[in-house]
Enzyme design. Sequence first.
Site, PDB file in Angstrom:
ATOM      1  N   HIS A   1      41.815  42.879  46.291  1.00  0.00           N
ATOM      2  CA  HIS A   1      42.667  44.060  46.354  1.00  0.00           C
ATOM      3  C   HIS A   1      41.829  45.326  46.233  1.00  0.00           C
ATOM      4  O   HIS A   1      40.791  45.345  45.559  1.00  0.00           O
ATOM      5  CB  HIS A   1      43.750  44.027  45.272  1.00  0.00           C
ATOM      6  CG  HIS A   1      43.238  44.007  43.860  1.00  0.00           C
ATOM      7  ND1 HIS A   1      43.039  45.156  43.131  1.00  0.00           N
ATOM      8  CD2 HIS A   1      42.912  42.990  43.032  1.00  0.00           C
ATOM      9  CE1 HIS A   1      42.609  44.846  41.916  1.00  0.00           C
ATOM     10  NE2 HIS A   1      42.516  43.535  41.831  1.00  0.00           N
TER      11      HIS A   1
ATOM     12  N   GLU B   1      38.469  38.148  41.687  1.00  0.00           N
ATOM     13  CA  GLU B   1      38.807  38.744  40.391  1.00  0.00           C
ATOM     14  C   GLU B   1      37.640  38.637  39.415  1.00  0.00           C
ATOM     15  O   GLU B   1      36.826  37.710  39.500  1.00  0.00           O
ATOM     16  CB  GLU B   1      40.035  38.046  39.791  1.00  0.00           C
ATOM     17  CG  GLU B   1      41.343  38.361  40.480  1.00  0.00           C
ATOM     18  CD  GLU B   1      41.802  39.798  40.257  1.00  0.00           C
ATOM     19  OE1 GLU B   1      41.341  40.433  39.287  1.00  0.00           O
ATOM     20  OE2 GLU B   1      42.619  40.276  41.062  1.00  0.00           O
TER      21      GLU B   1
ATOM     22  N   ASP C   1      43.578  48.327  45.538  1.00  0.00           N
ATOM     23  CA  ASP C   1      44.280  49.227  44.619  1.00  0.00           C
ATOM     24  C   ASP C   1      43.717  49.080  43.217  1.00  0.00           C
ATOM     25  O   ASP C   1      43.155  48.034  42.857  1.00  0.00           O
ATOM     26  CB  ASP C   1      45.789  48.972  44.649  1.00  0.00           C
ATOM     27  CG  ASP C   1      46.161  47.586  44.161  1.00  0.00           C
ATOM     28  OD1 ASP C   1      45.486  46.602  44.565  1.00  0.00           O
ATOM     29  OD2 ASP C   1      47.125  47.451  43.375  1.00  0.00           O
TER      30      ASP C   1
ATOM     31  N   ASP D   1      37.074  45.760  38.833  1.00  0.00           N
ATOM     32  CA  ASP D   1      38.372  45.187  39.235  1.00  0.00           C
ATOM     33  C   ASP D   1      38.970  45.996  40.379  1.00  0.00           C
ATOM     34  O   ASP D   1      39.755  46.902  40.138  1.00  0.00           O
ATOM     35  CB  ASP D   1      39.305  45.186  38.026  1.00  0.00           C
ATOM     36  CG  ASP D   1      40.581  44.409  38.255  1.00  0.00           C
ATOM     37  OD1 ASP D   1      40.652  43.654  39.238  1.00  0.00           O
ATOM     38  OD2 ASP D   1      41.513  44.559  37.451  1.00  0.00           O
TER      39      ASP D   1
ATOM     40  N   GLU E   1      48.068  44.877  44.216  1.00  0.00           N
ATOM     41  CA  GLU E   1      47.930  43.774  43.269  1.00  0.00           C
ATOM     42  C   GLU E   1      48.194  44.255  41.859  1.00  0.00           C
ATOM     43  O   GLU E   1      48.772  43.538  41.045  1.00  0.00           O
ATOM     44  CB  GLU E   1      46.532  43.166  43.367  1.00  0.00           C
ATOM     45  CG  GLU E   1      46.370  41.825  42.648  1.00  0.00           C
ATOM     46  CD  GLU E   1      45.955  41.934  41.179  1.00  0.00           C
ATOM     47  OE1 GLU E   1      45.981  40.913  40.484  1.00  0.00           O
ATOM     48  OE2 GLU E   1      45.603  43.045  40.730  1.00  0.00           O
ATOM     49  N   GLU E   2      47.801  45.493  41.581  1.00  0.00           N
ATOM     50  CA  GLU E   2      47.983  46.052  40.246  1.00  0.00           C
ATOM     51  C   GLU E   2      49.407  46.550  40.028  1.00  0.00           C
ATOM     52  O   GLU E   2      49.790  46.845  38.899  1.00  0.00           O
ATOM     53  CB  GLU E   2      47.002  47.207  40.021  1.00  0.00           C
ATOM     54  CG  GLU E   2      45.533  46.837  40.144  1.00  0.00           C
ATOM     55  CD  GLU E   2      45.033  45.973  38.996  1.00  0.00           C
ATOM     56  OE1 GLU E   2      45.852  45.559  38.155  1.00  0.00           O
ATOM     57  OE2 GLU E   2      43.822  45.716  38.953  1.00  0.00           O
TER      58      GLU E   2
ATOM     59  N   HIS F   1      39.977  48.056  33.696  1.00  0.00           N
ATOM     60  CA  HIS F   1      41.121  48.849  33.248  1.00  0.00           C
ATOM     61  C   HIS F   1      40.756  49.809  32.121  1.00  0.00           C
ATOM     62  O   HIS F   1      41.641  50.482  31.587  1.00  0.00           O
ATOM     63  CB  HIS F   1      42.288  47.956  32.813  1.00  0.00           C
ATOM     64  CG  HIS F   1      42.917  47.192  33.930  1.00  0.00           C
ATOM     65  ND1 HIS F   1      44.177  46.636  33.840  1.00  0.00           N
ATOM     66  CD2 HIS F   1      42.487  46.861  35.173  1.00  0.00           C
ATOM     67  CE1 HIS F   1      44.480  46.005  34.966  1.00  0.00           C
ATOM     68  NE2 HIS F   1      43.449  46.135  35.791  1.00  0.00           N
TER      69      HIS F   1
END
Length: 378
Positions: free
Chosen positions: A76, A165, A78, A107, A136-137, A350
């Site tokens: 992903h 991931e 995003d 990530d 995805e997030e 994150h």
Amino acid sequence: MTDAPMPDVLTLAKALIRADSVTPAAGAVFDVLAAALVPMGFAVDRFIAGDAPDGPVENMLATRAGKGPHLAFAGHLDVVPPGEGWTTSPWSGEIRGDLLYGRGAVDMKGAVAAFVAAIARVDRSGPLSLIITGDEEGPAIHGTRALIDRMAVRGVAPDYIVVGEPTSSARFGDMIKIGRRGSVNIWIDVAGRQGHVAYPHLADNPIPRLIAALAEIEGLVLDTGNRWFQASNIEVTDLTVGNPAHNVIPARAAARLSIRFNDEQRGAALIERIAGIVARHAPGASVTGKISGEAFLTEPGTLSALAIAAVKANTGITPELSTTGGTSDARFLSRLAPTIEFGLVNATMHQVDEAVAIADLDALTAIYADMIARVAAL
């Protein structure tokens, strides 16, 4: 293919990071990836899926023909919102010391860049696909699931899937995910009748009934885990009455549960079980469940064996096979073909000042190249 320069992992990772792509991602970040793939002979299919409130979402399916087993890479573009307190802009793609900084470095823009750079290192490969979503997030309603529908229409059928991931834990290369627990959220709403606390016979307090239901739910032992999965667990994540007055019996009480479950459970059965408990203690209460994904397991076999061999050959580390952690889009892709997850160290994902070691980007590129070559040789 053209004579355009082949992508360098660090250059591509920086370019992806510099494209602000808070979920749902669209536009510029996909432009960067497409510009790297087209000169390498990929047919790039970009499309928009879904409407508000969970869309629209941009997705990309990039394919390159070849002979032999078909390997797909999924990821992903995003990212979660950066938050406050960054040392420099979260979209700077700045190098400080041995680290590349920016939202998505770990990530998972770094892994996307590594896979693309890996393709350029391999002399011979079978058919390859990149399954890349911009959601995805976020709700993940119109992302990978829409890509799977697109693949079915186009007849794109991978034999093996690697999701990028950030699976590494204490050090790069120490863990490969071969499954994930499922996830379900459940909302409980118990209605009562508002009234004065001095006249309880004229009111109906919903709080004791909700507490009784939650007490029984808290006492549940769903299972004790198994060879590949830890035990399923239920957590109360919210308890709400919203009563501002000390002398008023409230009209309602509500709670929210989150259940992470292994492959001995199914989401629908868990919702039904919780609803039965609530009904005994609070007849007429509302119970609503939403399944984010079922548990899945790719039993150790060809894909995990070649992944282990590739990691060990390039790092000297024998990675652990694990199913720990939260959900990922592998929960959807595992229905198509054997699916594993392998990527960077997850320590800063994150977080403010998210960063990846440049050496890890290089090592991941080498491992992905090794995996591509090993699949082609099957």
